[in-house]
Every structure is written in structure tokens, then in C-alpha cells.
Design a protein around this motif. Structure first.
Motif, PDB file in Angstrom:
ATOM      1  N   PHE A  27       0.820  -1.216   0.000  1.00  0.00           N
ATOM      2  CA  PHE A  27       0.000   0.000   0.000  1.00  0.00           C
ATOM      3  C   PHE A  27       0.853   1.265   0.000  1.00  0.00           C
ATOM      4  CE2 PHE A  27      -2.134  -3.358   2.487  1.00  0.00           C
ATOM      5  CZ  PHE A  27      -3.206  -3.596   1.650  1.00  0.00           C
ATOM      6  N   SER A  28       2.136   1.125  -0.228  1.00  0.00           N
ATOM      7  CA  SER A  28       3.022   2.286  -0.220  1.00  0.00           C
ATOM      8  C   SER A  28       2.949   3.014  -1.555  1.00  0.00           C
ATOM      9  CB  SER A  28       4.453   1.854   0.092  1.00  0.00           C
ATOM     10  OG  SER A  28       4.920   0.971  -0.912  1.00  0.00           O
ATOM     11  N   HIS A  29       3.704   4.097  -1.664  1.00  0.00           N
ATOM     12  CA  HIS A  29       3.753   4.870  -2.905  1.00  0.00           C
ATOM     13  C   HIS A  29       4.147   3.948  -4.058  1.00  0.00           C
ATOM     14  CE1 HIS A  29       5.183   7.819  -5.842  1.00  0.00           C
ATOM     15  NE2 HIS A  29       4.471   8.717  -5.188  1.00  0.00           N
ATOM     16  N   PRO A  30       3.474   4.052  -5.216  1.00  0.00           N
ATOM     17  CA  PRO A  30       3.758   3.121  -6.327  1.00  0.00           C
ATOM     18  C   PRO A  30       5.182   3.215  -6.862  1.00  0.00           C
ATOM     19  CG  PRO A  30       2.265   4.873  -7.031  1.00  0.00           C
ATOM     20  CD  PRO A  30       2.355   4.955  -5.539  1.00  0.00           C
ATOM     21  N   GLY A  31       5.926   4.247  -6.486  1.00  0.00           N
ATOM     22  CA  GLY A  31       7.318   4.350  -6.907  1.00  0.00           C
ATOM     23  C   GLY A  31       8.264   3.591  -5.999  1.00  0.00           C
ATOM     24  N   ASN A  32       7.767   3.143  -4.829  1.00  0.00           N
ATOM     25  CA  ASN A  32       8.617   2.436  -3.868  1.00  0.00           C
ATOM     26  C   ASN A  32       8.545   0.935  -4.121  1.00  0.00           C
ATOM     27  OD1 ASN A  32       9.110   4.927  -2.715  1.00  0.00           O
ATOM     28  ND2 ASN A  32       7.527   4.672  -1.155  1.00  0.00           N
ATOM     29  N   TYR A  45      -2.837   2.010  -4.100  1.00  0.00           N
ATOM     30  CA  TYR A  45      -2.444   3.321  -3.570  1.00  0.00           C
ATOM     31  C   TYR A  45      -3.605   4.302  -3.728  1.00  0.00           C
ATOM     32  CZ  TYR A  45       0.307   7.546  -2.743  1.00  0.00           C
ATOM     33  OH  TYR A  45       0.789   8.726  -2.250  1.00  0.00           O
ATOM     34  N   ILE A  46      -4.027   4.910  -2.619  1.00  0.00           N
ATOM     35  CA  ILE A  46      -5.091   5.919  -2.660  1.00  0.00           C
ATOM     36  C   ILE A  46      -4.475   7.252  -3.087  1.00  0.00           C
ATOM     37  CG2 ILE A  46      -6.767   7.214  -1.289  1.00  0.00           C
ATOM     38  CD1 ILE A  46      -7.079   4.790   0.501  1.00  0.00           C
ATOM     39  N   TYR A  47      -4.964   7.805  -4.202  1.00  0.00           N
ATOM     40  CA  TYR A  47      -4.396   9.064  -4.667  1.00  0.00           C
ATOM     41  C   TYR A  47      -5.385  10.229  -4.636  1.00  0.00           C
ATOM     42  CZ  TYR A  47      -6.831   8.244  -9.116  1.00  0.00           C
ATOM     43  OH  TYR A  47      -7.801   8.032 -10.072  1.00  0.00           O
ATOM     44  N   SER A 139      -9.756   9.429 -12.187  1.00  0.00           N
ATOM     45  CA  SER A 139     -10.567  10.631 -11.997  1.00  0.00           C
ATOM     46  C   SER A 139      -9.767  11.885 -12.311  1.00  0.00           C
ATOM     47  CB  SER A 139     -11.089  10.684 -10.561  1.00  0.00           C
ATOM     48  OG  SER A 139     -10.019  10.670  -9.636  1.00  0.00           O
ATOM     49  N   LEU A 140      -8.431  11.774 -12.265  1.00  0.00           N
ATOM     50  CA  LEU A 140      -7.552  12.857 -12.688  1.00  0.00           C
ATOM     51  C   LEU A 140      -6.943  12.490 -14.039  1.00  0.00           C
ATOM     52  CD1 LEU A 140      -5.676  13.474  -9.313  1.00  0.00           C
ATOM     53  CD2 LEU A 140      -7.736  14.616 -10.139  1.00  0.00           C
ATOM     54  N   GLU A 141      -6.436  13.479 -14.776  1.00  0.00           N
ATOM     55  CA  GLU A 141      -5.816  13.221 -16.069  1.00  0.00           C
ATOM     56  C   GLU A 141      -4.605  12.310 -15.874  1.00  0.00           C
ATOM     57  OE1 GLU A 141      -3.219  13.404 -19.279  1.00  0.00           O
ATOM     58  OE2 GLU A 141      -2.764  14.621 -17.497  1.00  0.00           O
ATOM     59  N   VAL A 142      -4.461  11.281 -16.758  1.00  0.00           N
ATOM     60  CA  VAL A 142      -3.466  10.233 -16.553  1.00  0.00           C
ATOM     61  C   VAL A 142      -2.056  10.803 -16.414  1.00  0.00           C
ATOM     62  CG1 VAL A 142      -2.380   8.194 -17.555  1.00  0.00           C
ATOM     63  CG2 VAL A 142      -4.842   8.498 -17.738  1.00  0.00           C
ATOM     64  N   ALA A 148       2.374  13.880 -10.929  1.00  0.00           N
ATOM     65  CA  ALA A 148       2.271  14.275  -9.524  1.00  0.00           C
ATOM     66  C   ALA A 148       2.875  13.220  -8.605  1.00  0.00           C
ATOM     67  CB  ALA A 148       0.813  14.524  -9.154  1.00  0.00           C
ATOM     68  N   LEU A 149       2.742  11.943  -8.996  1.00  0.00           N
ATOM     69  CA  LEU A 149       3.325  10.864  -8.208  1.00  0.00           C
ATOM     70  C   LEU A 149       4.830  10.758  -8.419  1.00  0.00           C
ATOM     71  CD1 LEU A 149       0.654   8.044  -8.777  1.00  0.00           C
ATOM     72  CD2 LEU A 149       1.002   9.394  -6.702  1.00  0.00           C
ATOM     73  N   ASN A 150       5.336  11.493  -9.421  1.00  0.00           N
ATOM     74  CA  ASN A 150       6.766  11.478  -9.750  1.00  0.00           C
ATOM     75  C   ASN A 150       7.235  10.070 -10.125  1.00  0.00           C
ATOM     76  OD1 ASN A 150       9.211  12.801 -10.181  1.00  0.00           O
ATOM     77  ND2 ASN A 150       9.952  12.391  -8.097  1.00  0.00           N
ATOM     78  N   VAL A 151       6.384   9.387 -10.882  1.00  0.00           N
ATOM     79  CA  VAL A 151       6.661   8.023 -11.339  1.00  0.00           C
ATOM     80  C   VAL A 151       6.401   7.970 -12.839  1.00  0.00           C
ATOM     81  CG1 VAL A 151       6.003   5.588 -11.131  1.00  0.00           C
ATOM     82  CG2 VAL A 151       5.970   7.053  -9.113  1.00  0.00           C
ATOM     83  N   PRO A 152       7.278   7.313 -13.626  1.00  0.00           N
ATOM     84  CA  PRO A 152       7.006   7.186 -15.066  1.00  0.00           C
ATOM     85  C   PRO A 152       5.678   6.484 -15.313  1.00  0.00           C
ATOM     86  CG  PRO A 152       9.265   6.526 -14.539  1.00  0.00           C
ATOM     87  CD  PRO A 152       8.555   6.701 -13.233  1.00  0.00           C
TER      88      PRO A 152
END
Length: 279
Positions: A27-32, A45-47, A139-142, A148-152
Motif C-alpha cells: 500500500f506504499s507509494h507506487p514508486g517504492n 495506492y489511494i491518490y 478521476s484525474l488526467e493520466v 504528480a506521483l513522480n513516477v514514469p
């Protein structure tokens, strides 16, 4: 409620995919990304969390129990409903492996157009089934989301689940809520005169570290001469106030001072639970 939602989703996904346990759901940040050798993993991940437009709030419910020596009541609120948006990704040794786990997750989720109450953890039951929307667009633009998540940008599923958020009931001595809508007899001009309503602000003051009530906290209304000290239960209240916005100034020895906004509107008193931080 959000923790219980993640718990429910983890149990559904672990039981319906080739994952062997909920320990393989992160459940951590998808970049971790987990360390190498950890095996296949799904990531939830809840965004985004925002109030649902489809569910109306029913307002506050007050249950009162009056005895000879104490006036007490339980003040609770009907649940507010929120749309919780999640991104679901997969980690595996190969890209094909990740696509395989995403395909499995999608198959499982499509069988749950709603999270049936029988599959929910006990803390989420009592509100019926929870609506689920599964889409390829968040719900947000892809691009904006992943930026914003700083992930490719990567393959993912996007879920939006509507969940209730229920404020815990609070037991408090009754503050007399005298609301008058008294009309004088019609005067000679045929019009009615309405007297001013009497409304209140009330609340508890507690320690942020111990959660215990704070006695003798000075609570004053900014811009007025009104003030009082909280009692042994941490209770304070103000009566005979007009409708409007107020600022409460709180000062307690050994704690940092705090200002809290309070809105007095229509009928009913504004209730606050305020936590002070030790110096």
C-alpha cells in the motif's frame, strides 16, 4: 474507514488471483518498489479522496438520556460518503508477469461491480454494498496523475469506490439548546415580528498526547468579551450568540495556545473536539 477499505480489497484480490496471501499486496507509494527477490506484488495506492455527489448526508442524530443528577447525551452524525480513488499496479520479474497479475486483478474486480456487504470487513458493514467503478481512465488526467506521483507512466487499473466515513459518537453533558421562533401577535400593520434565536457553541478540550480532558482551559471568543474555563470533563460552551463565524482562542498552562474557527448556523449547536499540544 480507508484502512478497512484497503483491507477488504486486499482480501478479495489475494483470494481471487494467483497471489498466495495479502502479504503480497503493498500500500506504499507506487514508486517504492520492493527489493529484488520479494516475488510478485500488487500495489494499491489511494491518490484522491473527495465527497461523493451521489450520496446525500442525513445530518446529525442526537440520543438523549436524562437522569436526576446528570443530563447526558450521545451526539453522533450520519455518515458522510466519499469517492476514494485508487491506482492498482503490479510488480514482477518480467513485464509479461506484471500484465498477467493485472489481468487477474481486473477479472476479479469485474465480478464485483459493488463490494457486497458479505465480503466487507466488519467495520464497513451496516451501510449496504459499496459501489465500485473500474476504468482505464483515472478521476484525474493520466499524465498529470503520474507526474504528480513522480513516477514514469506505467500500466495500471484505476478504481473509485464510494465509502461511508462515520464520526465516532461523543458522549457529552447536554448543553441547553434553546431555539426560539416566537411570533408576537399581529400588530396593527398586519406583520409578524420574529424574536432573535438563541444558539450555542460547545465542545471538549483534550490533550493531543494523552487524549484526556483538560481542566481550566480558558476559551474566549475573539472580538467579544465572552470567555469561560473548561470543566473537569474538558467541556466548554457559549450561549446567546447570533449566527455567524467565530474564532475560539484556547489557552491552557503547559500547552501551546490554539485558535479554532466555529460556525454558528441555523438550528442546533456547533460542537468541537479540540486537541492541544504540550509545549
Amino acid at each position: 474507514m480507508f484502512i478497512f477499505l484497503l483491507q477488504t480489497l486486499a482480501e478479495i484480490l489475494a483470494g481471487g488471483t494467483s497471489l498466495t496471501s495479502t502479504e503480497q499486496i503493498d500500500f506504499s507509494h507506487p514508486g517504492n518498489r520492493r527489493e529484488e527477490g520479494a516475488g510478485p506484488t500488487l500495489n494499491l495506492y489511494i491518490y484522491d479522496i473527495r465527497e461523493s455527489k451521489q450520496y446525500q448526508q442525513a445530518g446529525r442524530q442526537v440520543e438523549r438520556n436524562i437522569t436526576r443528577h446528570l443530563q447526558a447525551g450521545t451526539v453522533s452524525w450520519a455518515p458522510s460518503w466519499f469517492d476514494v480513488s485508487l491506482v492498482l499496479t503490479a510488480w514482477d520479474r518480467t513485464t509479461l508477469g506484471e500484465h498477467h497479475f493485472l489481468s487477474e486483478a481486473l477479472t476479479v474486480l469485474l465480478r464485483h461491480k459493488a463490494l457486497e456487504e458479505e465480503f466487507l470487513v466488519p467495520e464497513l458493514r451496516g451501510y449496504g454494498s459499496l459501489p465500485v467503478m473500474i476504468g482505464i481512465q483515472p478521476s484525474l488526467e493520466v499524465g498529470g496523475l503520474w507526474s504528480a506521483l513522480n513516477v514514469p507512466l506505467r500500466s495500471a487499473l484505476y478504481l473509485t469506490i464510494t465509502v461511508p466515513f462515520h464520526t465516532q459518537p461523543t458522549t457529552t453533558p447536554l448543553v441547553l439548546e434553546r431555539i426560539f421562533d416566537l411570533r408576537n401577535k399581529m400588530d396593527g400593520h398586519g406583520s409578524n415580528q420574529i424574536l432573535t434565536k438563541q444558539v450555542v457553541i460547545a465542545g471538549f478540550v483534550k490533550s493531543a498526547t494523552t487524549n484526556l480532558p483538560l481542566l481550566a482551559t480558558k476559551v474566549s471568543l475573539q472580538g467579544t468579551t465572552k470567555f469561560m474555563e473548561s470543566n473537569k470533563e474538558g467541556l466548554f460552551f457559549f450561549e446567546n450568540l447570533e449566527r455567524g463565524n467565530y474564532v475560539l482562542n484556547l489557552n491552557c498552562p503547559g500547552y501551546l495556545p490554539k485558535n479554532v474557527n466555529a460556525l454558528v448556523d441555523n438550528q442546533g449547536y456547533t460542537f468541537k473536539e479540540i486537541f492541544l499540544t504540550p509545549e
